[in-house]
Structure formats: C-alpha cells, structure tokens
Design an enzyme around this catalytic site. Structure first.
Site, PDB file in Angstrom:
ATOM      1  N   SER A   1      -0.441  19.719  49.608  1.00 32.57           N
ATOM      2  CA  SER A   1       0.459  20.865  49.775  1.00 32.57           C
ATOM      3  C   SER A   1       1.744  20.614  48.980  1.00 32.57           C
ATOM      4  O   SER A   1       2.076  19.464  48.678  1.00 32.57           O
ATOM      5  CB  SER A   1       0.812  21.012  51.254  1.00 32.57           C
ATOM      6  OG  SER A   1       1.762  22.042  51.450  1.00 32.57           O
TER       7      SER A   1
ATOM      8  N   TYR B   1       4.391  18.250  59.748  1.00 33.27           N
ATOM      9  CA  TYR B   1       3.413  18.763  58.764  1.00 33.27           C
ATOM     10  C   TYR B   1       3.619  18.066  57.421  1.00 33.27           C
ATOM     11  O   TYR B   1       2.653  17.624  56.793  1.00 33.27           O
ATOM     12  CB  TYR B   1       3.564  20.278  58.630  1.00 33.27           C
ATOM     13  CG  TYR B   1       2.551  20.909  57.694  1.00 33.27           C
ATOM     14  CD1 TYR B   1       1.197  20.961  58.032  1.00 33.27           C
ATOM     15  CD2 TYR B   1       2.945  21.451  56.477  1.00 33.27           C
ATOM     16  CE1 TYR B   1       0.269  21.536  57.171  1.00 33.27           C
ATOM     17  CE2 TYR B   1       2.031  22.040  55.615  1.00 33.27           C
ATOM     18  CZ  TYR B   1       0.692  22.081  55.972  1.00 33.27           C
ATOM     19  OH  TYR B   1      -0.232  22.651  55.113  1.00 33.27           O
TER      20      TYR B   1
END
Ligand code: NDP
Length: 240
Positions: free
Chosen positions: A133, A146
């Site tokens: 990501s 995250y």
C-alpha cells in the site's frame, strides 16, 4: 506455453476479485481463496477452483493450495491480497481490531508464502506478489496500525526477494493508493470512515480495482528473469 496456476487470496471482492477476473481472461487457471465462497462462485470462471479459506489459519490455506495443484499443476504465482483496514488509534480502539489486522495482513500473508515457497524454490520458478500500500511507504493520520502491517508487508517482501533471488523466484510488491473496494467499510470509527470518504471525493475519486489488477498482471507477465520489484499506483490527485 502452458499457463500455470494463479492462487489469489481475498478473491471475493475489490482488488482480489479484479485480479481473478484479469488472470482468468488471460487464460490462466485460478485458485480463489476467501471466506465468502458465494461471491467467488458467482464469478463463474472457467478453470477455477474456489476454496473457503481464512488466511489466518495456515492449515486451510495449505490444504487449498494442495487441492489447487492437484487440479491444475504447480502454483505459478501466489497473490497475497487478503487484507483488512480497521482505522483508528491503538489507544482507543479495541485490541481485537489491531490484533486482527496483524493476523490477516501480516501473518496471513506469511501463511500463504509458507504454503508455496519450498516447492517454488525446488522448481527454481515462481512468483509471489504481495499487495502492499501507499500506507506501506508513508505514515498517515489514523493509520498507525494499518501502516504498521503494510510497512511489514513491504519489508518482508523485499527481504524475501533478496533471499530467493538466487532461486529464480520473484517477489513483487504492488502498492496501491485509494482504490474503490469494500476496504474502508469494516472500520468501526464512523468519524474516520466519513472523513475517508470525504477525502476520496476531494481528490476526485479513487482508482478502480481493475487498475490495480492490470498492474499486477503487467508485473507478473514480464519474463521470469525480469523482476519488477515494486509498483506504486494511486489517483493522480492523491497527495500523500
Ligand atoms: P476488500 O475489503 O474489498 O477485499 C478484501 C478481501 O480480503 C476480501 O476478498 C476478503 O474476503 C479478504 N479477506 C479479509 N480477511 C480475510 C481472511 N481472514 N481470510 C481470507 N480472506 C480475507 O478490500 P480491497 O480489495 O481494497 O483489499 C485488498 C488488498 O488491497 C488488501 O490487502 C488491502 O490492504 C490492499 N489495499 C487496498 C487499498 C484500497 O484503497 N482499497 C489501498 C492499498 C492497499 P472475505 O471477507 O470473503 O474473507
């Protein structure tokens, strides 16, 4: 050329589903793994095995890989895509949320790697694509845990790439920015959730899951002696 098996985790929605459709369209047999079986069966793909898999359970992923290989031959490429994003801050969110994120995003990915790597090493062939990501490269508000999981994905992928390079096994990180999917829907903090949706609108919308799937396919489809180590793709107007 005979096309080998493509094993995809998290194939029931979003990016994983788009990856499944792309590889099937390109003529590859696919092994689709996630917990929601009906969504994967609804794709009605040819040369496809659908297995109910929770990636946090190493046994279920290994069993699915064995069954997929019995049906279609060795795994040519494993795409570790399954992931969850429960935004919040570790001080106030429930410990179950951050434990779950690490279980799925980090340990789940390792369970996948563990299931395919010995055979790839032995065959001196194979590709592992891990979905990282932009949050695996930069820190972002509300993303502490995250980001922690995705930084781990990036670090582990690069480390394994180095270690497996002499065995001709490729490790690739695909790092998307904001992408249309169900990902944010699982966040329980409603303020963060609506803030995220507003931000997406402000930047003119997210990219499509198909855009990410095309990047995955592009990286995979290079000759085996070419390893695209990392692709970062995001909406043009996404600043971070
Ligand atoms: P979705 O929520 O749409 O898809 C997540 C997928 O992961 C689902 O298929 C879900 O299937 C699966 N999954 C979740 N938990 C498990 C589990 N325990 N075992 C097996 N499968 C599981 O989100 P995305 O498509 O966006 O997410 C895919 C990946 O892309 C994730 O790793 C995410 O972190 C990453 N990513 C997404 C971005 C975005 O903006 N959307 C940006 C950057 C990265 P099921 O519930 O059926 O088990």
């Amino acid at each position: 050329m005979k096309k080998g098996l493509i094993a995809i985790t998290g194939a029931s929605s979003g990016i994983g589903k788009a990856i499944a459709l792309k590889f099937a369209k390109e003529g590859y047999p696919v092994l689709l793994m996630a917990r929601r079986v009906e969504e994967m069966q609804a794709l009605k793909l040819e040369n496809c095995l659908v297995k109910k898999v929770d990636v946090t359970n190493a046994d279920t992923i290994s069993a699915a890989i064995i069954e997929g290989e019995q049906a279609f031959g060795p795994v040519e490429c494993l795409i570790n895509n399954a992931g969850v994003m429960l935004l919040g801050d570790p001080g106030s969110q429930s410990p179950e949320e951050w434990q779950h994120m690490f279980d799925v995003n980090v340990k789940g990915l390792l369970n996948g790697v563990h299931a395919v790597l010995p055979a790839m090493k032995e065959r001196k062939n194979g590709t592992v694509i891990n979905i990282g990501s932009v949050a695996g490269r930069k820190t972002l508000p509300g993303h502490a845990v995250y980001c922690g999981t995705k930084f781990a994905v990036h670090a582990m992928t690069e480390n394994m790439r180095m270690e497996l390079s002499a065995h001709d096994v490729r490790f690739i990180t695909i790092a998307p920015g904001a992408t249309e999917s169900e990902l944010i829907s699982h966040t329980t903090n409603e303020d963060i959730k609506s803030g995220y949706e507003d931000w997406k609108t402000d930047i003119g919308g997210a990219i499509r899951a198909e855009d990410v799937a095309n990047s995955v396919y592009f990286a995979f489809s290079q000759p085996q002696n070419v390893c695209i180590r990392e692709i970062v793709l995001a909406p043009t107007r996404q600043e971070p």
